[in-house]
Design a protein around this motif. Structure first.
Motif, PDB file in Angstrom:
ATOM      1  N   PRO A 348      47.978  26.315  27.856  1.00 39.11           N
ATOM      2  CA  PRO A 348      46.938  26.763  28.784  1.00 39.11           C
ATOM      3  C   PRO A 348      45.773  27.421  28.055  1.00 39.11           C
ATOM      4  N   TRP A 349      44.610  27.302  28.633  1.00 41.18           N
ATOM      5  CA  TRP A 349      43.377  27.931  28.130  1.00 41.18           C
ATOM      6  C   TRP A 349      42.960  28.982  29.156  1.00 41.18           C
ATOM      7  N   GLN A 350      42.323  30.045  28.707  1.00 44.59           N
ATOM      8  CA  GLN A 350      41.797  31.016  29.670  1.00 44.59           C
ATOM      9  C   GLN A 350      40.332  31.285  29.389  1.00 44.59           C
ATOM     10  N   GLY A 351      39.595  31.645  30.433  1.00 48.58           N
ATOM     11  CA  GLY A 351      38.194  32.024  30.257  1.00 48.58           C
ATOM     12  C   GLY A 351      37.841  33.115  31.259  1.00 48.58           C
ATOM     13  N   LEU A 352      36.933  34.002  30.854  1.00 52.05           N
ATOM     14  CA  LEU A 352      36.507  35.104  31.729  1.00 52.05           C
ATOM     15  C   LEU A 352      35.176  34.741  32.367  1.00 52.05           C
ATOM     16  N   ARG A 353      35.186  34.558  33.681  1.00 53.94           N
ATOM     17  CA  ARG A 353      33.929  34.244  34.381  1.00 53.94           C
ATOM     18  C   ARG A 353      33.167  35.544  34.626  1.00 53.94           C
ATOM     19  N   PRO A 354      31.853  35.529  34.395  1.00 52.17           N
ATOM     20  CA  PRO A 354      31.068  36.761  34.656  1.00 52.17           C
ATOM     21  C   PRO A 354      30.708  36.844  36.147  1.00 52.17           C
ATOM     22  N   CYS A 355      31.365  37.747  36.884  1.00 49.76           N
ATOM     23  CA  CYS A 355      31.235  37.774  38.350  1.00 49.76           C
ATOM     24  C   CYS A 355      30.455  38.991  38.838  1.00 49.76           C
ATOM     25  N   SER A 356      29.324  38.743  39.448  1.00 49.08           N
ATOM     26  CA  SER A 356      28.565  39.818  40.095  1.00 49.08           C
ATOM     27  C   SER A 356      29.216  40.081  41.457  1.00 49.08           C
ATOM     28  N   PRO A 357      28.948  41.247  42.078  1.00 48.16           N
ATOM     29  CA  PRO A 357      29.627  41.537  43.350  1.00 48.16           C
ATOM     30  C   PRO A 357      29.186  40.630  44.492  1.00 48.16           C
ATOM     31  N   ASP A 358      27.958  40.099  44.458  1.00 45.19           N
ATOM     32  CA  ASP A 358      27.524  39.246  45.567  1.00 45.19           C
ATOM     33  C   ASP A 358      27.663  37.755  45.244  1.00 45.19           C
ATOM     34  N   GLY A 359      28.233  37.455  44.072  1.00 45.35           N
ATOM     35  CA  GLY A 359      28.485  36.054  43.723  1.00 45.35           C
ATOM     36  C   GLY A 359      27.249  35.295  43.290  1.00 45.35           C
ATOM     37  N   LEU A 360      26.124  35.991  43.090  1.00 42.43           N
ATOM     38  CA  LEU A 360      24.898  35.321  42.643  1.00 42.43           C
ATOM     39  C   LEU A 360      24.617  35.701  41.198  1.00 42.43           C
ATOM     40  N   PRO A 361      24.000  34.806  40.449  1.00 41.71           N
ATOM     41  CA  PRO A 361      23.684  35.146  39.053  1.00 41.71           C
ATOM     42  C   PRO A 361      22.651  36.269  38.971  1.00 41.71           C
TER      43      PRO A 361
END
Ligand SMILES: Cc1cc2nc3c(=O)[nH]c(=O)nc-3n(C[C@H](O)[C@H](O)[C@H](O)COP(=O)(O)OP(=O)(O)OC[C@H]3O[C@@H](n4cnc5c(N)ncnc54)[C@H](O)[C@@H]3O)c2cc1C
Length: 415
Positions: A348-361
């Motif tokens: 398996p591979w893992q990655g950390l998604r950069p998540c803002s609280p409102d889901g917008l970049p």
């Protein structure tokens, strides 16, 4: 006027920004903390998704998150911990889960994805080998209830001008001859497509080198040297790097660097996993999302990639085998030809998604600093939005208007 642009972060976002800027004639230095591209950018599902016009923070997500908290194999999980950043982020996430905010975000996300999709098509048309397959995406629904919900979303999609087709199980099967699927029905989003993220990264690295960009690897940015409201240099583990414009594209790691500038960029890392079967029993042609399981399935040449889970557990890059097992177990439920054992030996591979609280970049300039552009927080959509992000940042560097309205994406929106 040509400028020296320093880009921090060499994931799909930083690479796309750096390439767009160097191709416009700027001197560009790209720095990354790792020896080669790592982050979330290589093992992702490779989907380019105009259909994803609903951000992660949407009505029903908080209730779903609470329901799934107790299930170690669930696809969405927030690890409870006493951390003020997490508490503040969770509060803002909850505040963002309103129908009004989702309605406001939808056309912005649609426009970004469609523009990016056009960029990918143009790149592939110019001969870049991205493995781009422009044949849509299938949302596979096992239950009548989910199919009903997804059909309603398809209706909204059509209202936004997207091509969303509601399919019975037989109609879905006609799109995938020879693939056995156990589903109630599906939605096919015709504008969506998929590609191989590794090939995109390789293509951007090569284009960046060809255009004379400078890549500094294995060097971490740790601080900034300011002159008034301007950044004079980024301080790194290998000394200072001066520049005219700085771009923060450090993915889930960006918050700490932003804080050194007095810029509040709330983000949580959303860990996800993928694994790739080198010789699957069957391979669909069209990428798919197993809706109830929240699993993405992507054909990559002869291989088949499965990806999923959103685990908000800090900057923890360890692999939790229970969540990987959750993905594996869901596969035979939709594709009965597969067995759980087919996936036992896969790494398996893992990655950390950069998540803002409102889901917008976070995309654009900030009031905090005169010569900083922020390009992060793309959560589950970073690959999809990479080319347009590069183009937008390059326009801002050139002091030209952004091709897409950035009002709701401001890095200053949380103060
Ligand atoms: C399982 C999974 C499936 C996914 N599927 C899709 C999909 O199908 N479609 C899609 O659009 N998106 C998908 N995503 C999301 C996508 O992968 C991310 O949004 C995207 O990779 C984010 O890119 P990035 O460049 O912002 O961050 P990253 O790829 O994390 O890159 C950030 C880079 O910055 C560097 N860095 C950080 N801090 C510093 C520092 N201080 N100094 C120097 N360098 C630094 C890091 O080393 C890293 O290389 C998926 C993600 C996961 C986990």
């Amino acid at each position: 006027m040509n400028q020296h642009v320093v880009v921090i972060g060499g994931g799909v976002i930083g690479l796309s920004v750096a390439t767009s800027c160097v191709q416009r004639g700027h001197q560009v230095t790209l720095i990354d903390a790792t020896p080669s591209t790592r982050g979330a950018s290589l093992g992702n599902a490779g989907m380019v998704v105009p259909s994803h016009f609903t951000p992660l923070a949407a009505p029903g997500m908080v209730a779903l998150g609470i329901k799934w908290m107790a299930d170690p194999e669930s696809p969405f999980y927030i690890k409870p911990r006493l951390d003020w950043d997490l508490i503040r982020w969770a509060y803002r996430f909850w505040r963002s889960c309103t129908a009004a905010k989702v309605r406001r975000a939808a056309p912005v996300l649609r426009d970004l994805h469609l523009a990016s999709r056009a960029d990918y098509a143009e790149l592939a048309g110019s001969g870049e080998d991205l493995g781009l397959a422009q044949n849509g995406l299938m949302m596979l629904c096992k239950t009548r209830e989910t199919f009903q919900e997804e059909s309603e979303t398809a209706e909204i999609a059509r209202g936004l001008g997207l091509n969303a087709e509601v399919l019975t199980a037989d109609e879905a099967a006609a799109w995938e001859p020879g693939i056995r699927m156990d589903i109630h029905g599906a939605i096919r989003y015709a504008e969506d497509c998929h590609l191989d993220p590794r090939r995109y990264v390789a293509s951007r690295l090569a284009a960046f080198d060809r255009a004379g960009g400078e890549s500094i690897r294995d060097v971490r940015a740790t601080d900034w040297r300011m002159e008034g409201k301007r950044i004079a240099a980024v301080v790194t583990t290998a000394g200072e790097i001066a520049g005219d414009q700085f771009v923060l594209a450090g993915g889930a790691w960006s918050t700490a660097l932003a804080r050194r500038l007095g810029l509040r960029l709330p983000m949580q890392a959303g860990k996800g996993y993928s694994f790739t079967h080198p010789s699957p029993r069957q391979s669909p042609r069209i990428c798919a999302i197993l809706v109830e399981a929240r699993v993405a399935v992507t054909p990559l040449g002869g291989q088949l990639r499965f990806g999923g889970t959103m685990e908000i557990a800090g900057m923890d890059e360890r692999i939790d085998p229970r969540r990987v097992a959750g993905i594996v177990k869901s596969i035979p439920r939709y594709y009965p030809e597969f067995a759980v054992e087919d996936f036992e030996q896969l790494e398996p591979w893992q990655g950390l998604r950069p998540c803002s609280p409102d889901g917008l970049p976070y995309l654009g300039k900030t009031r905090a600093v005169d010569n900083l552009i922020v390009a992060t927080g793309h959560a589950m959509m970073g690959l999809s939005l990479a080319p347009i992000t590069g183009r937008i940042v390059a326009s801002l560097v050139d002091r030209q208007p952004s091709p897409i309205d950035l009002r709701w994406l401001s890095p200053d929106r949380f103060g």
